[in-house]
Scaffold this active site. Structure first.
Site, mmCIF file in Angstrom:
data_model
loop_
_atom_site.group_PDB
_atom_site.id
_atom_site.type_symbol
_atom_site.label_atom_id
_atom_site.label_comp_id
_atom_site.label_asym_id
_atom_site.label_seq_id
_atom_site.Cartn_x
_atom_site.Cartn_y
_atom_site.Cartn_z
ATOM 1 C CG LEU A 96 -9.773 7.789 4.652
ATOM 2 C CD1 LEU A 96 -8.889 7.265 5.776
ATOM 3 C CD2 LEU A 96 -9.079 7.636 3.298
ATOM 4 C CG ASP B 261 -9.858 7.944 -5.902
ATOM 5 O OD1 ASP B 261 -9.034 7.150 -5.412
ATOM 6 O OD2 ASP B 261 -10.489 8.782 -5.212
ATOM 7 C CG HIS C 132 -6.480 10.673 -5.737
ATOM 8 N ND1 HIS C 132 -6.722 9.753 -4.731
ATOM 9 C CD2 HIS C 132 -5.512 10.148 -6.512
ATOM 10 C CE1 HIS C 132 -5.924 8.707 -4.910
ATOM 11 N NE2 HIS C 132 -5.189 8.915 -5.970
ATOM 12 C CG ASN D 147 -11.867 12.757 -3.523
ATOM 13 O OD1 ASN D 147 -11.781 12.993 -2.330
ATOM 14 N ND2 ASN D 147 -11.118 11.850 -4.134
ATOM 15 C CD GLU E 93 -3.279 16.494 -1.639
ATOM 16 O OE1 GLU E 93 -4.319 16.465 -0.967
ATOM 17 O OE2 GLU E 93 -2.327 15.702 -1.467
ATOM 18 N N GLY F 212 -7.049 17.238 8.228
ATOM 19 C CA GLY F 212 -7.762 18.374 7.668
ATOM 20 C C GLY F 212 -6.900 19.515 7.167
ATOM 21 C CB SER F 213 -3.481 19.858 5.789
ATOM 22 O OG SER F 213 -3.475 19.002 4.666
ATOM 23 C CG ASN F 214 -6.343 19.083 1.086
ATOM 24 O OD1 ASN F 214 -5.921 19.797 0.198
ATOM 25 N ND2 ASN F 214 -5.877 17.879 1.318
HETATM 26 C C1 GRF Z 1 -4.423 14.175 1.411
HETATM 27 O O1 GRF Z 1 -3.305 13.605 0.764
HETATM 28 C C2 GRF Z 1 -5.592 14.179 0.459
HETATM 29 O O2 GRF Z 1 -5.212 14.313 -0.883
HETATM 30 C C3 GRF Z 1 -6.155 12.838 0.655
HETATM 31 O O3 GRF Z 1 -6.135 12.685 2.051
HETATM 32 C C4 GRF Z 1 -4.912 13.256 2.540
HETATM 33 C C5 GRF Z 1 -5.138 13.957 3.866
HETATM 34 O O4 GRF Z 1 -5.565 15.228 3.661
HETATM 35 N N1 GRF Z 1 -7.458 12.731 0.046
HETATM 36 P P1 GRF Z 1 -5.869 16.269 4.876
HETATM 37 O O5 GRF Z 1 -4.541 16.750 5.415
HETATM 38 O O6 GRF Z 1 -6.644 15.521 5.946
HETATM 39 O O7 GRF Z 1 -6.651 17.361 4.237
#
Ligand code: GRF
Length: 201
Positions: free
Chosen positions: A84, A144, A103, A101, A173, A12-14
């Site tokens: 996923l 995608d 990517h 999304n 991202e 979950g960094s995004n």
């Molecule tokens: C990231 O590379 C994102 O682009 C992809 O999943 C990866 C994990 O992202 N869709 P996050 O750190 O869990 O947000």
């Protein structure tokens, strides 16, 4: 005020980038009100709980549960962030152009079935390309394949490993996703002739 749900499968960094932007007051027209993971082990659930955002787990094999959960929370906009699982087609239809999304490559390159996580960056390195990047796109019935909303190129270094390239793309991202969510909640995401783009402020 739009209600935003973020769907995750991993760290979950995004999601954290969105929560941090929200804490800085950058989303004047929207707020993340729900985080849904397709597995209880998703580290992003803790990030949501620490930010005081409601969380839910809808297991991979029970994705139809989203069809009740999201409307019940009056969700207007969905962000897939490292998600996923395959969404029910009925959800794609009912939330047409309201699901985005992120990517970790420049679609339509290095995307689709099997292109996720490090596999994306391994393929980029194997190709010998000197640039890769990040893409925010609408989610449609494909994998995608939705209309591209925003992209940012990222250089590939000669000594990159999949991990170093992943980390450089991930930093991009985070910026791209926050900008796209801001734009959508402010009504600045435009579509036409099968294309999408962000209108300037
Ligand atoms: C990231 O590379 C994102 O682009 C992809 O999943 C990866 C994990 O992202 N869709 P996050 O750190 O869990 O947000």
């Amino acid at each position: 005020m739009y209600n935003i749900a973020v769907l995750i499968s991993g760290g979950g960094s995004n999601l954290q980038a969105l929560l941090d932007a929200q804490a800085r007051g950058e989303f004047s027209q929207g707020r993340v009100t729900l985080v849904v993971a397709d597995r209880s082990s998703a580290g992003g659930l803790l990030r949501a709980q620490q930010a005081g955002v409601e969380t839910a787990v809808v297991p991979r094999k029970q994705q139809s549960g989203l069809l009740d959960l999201l409307p019940s929370r009056h969700i207007d906009f969905i962000v897939l962030s490292g998600y996923l699982s395959i969404l029910p087609e009925a959800l794609i239809v009912s939330y047409r152009n309201r699901i985005i999304n992120i990517h970790p490559a420049l679609t339509p390159l290095f995307c689709g079935m099997g292109y996720y996580g490090l596999k994306v960056h391994e393929a980029v390195l194997k190709s010998g390309m000197k640039v890769t990047g990040a893409t925010v796109h609408f989610a449609d019935e494909g994998v995608d394949t939705g209309m591209i909303i925003a992209q940012q190129a990222v250089p590939v270094a000669p000594d990159d490993t999949p991990e170093t390239l992943r980390d450089r793309v991930l930093a991009t991202e985070h910026i791209l996703l926050v900008d796209a969510v801001k734009a959508w909640t402010e009504g600045r995401v435009r579509t036409g002739d099968g294309r999408a783009w962000i209108a300037p402020k």
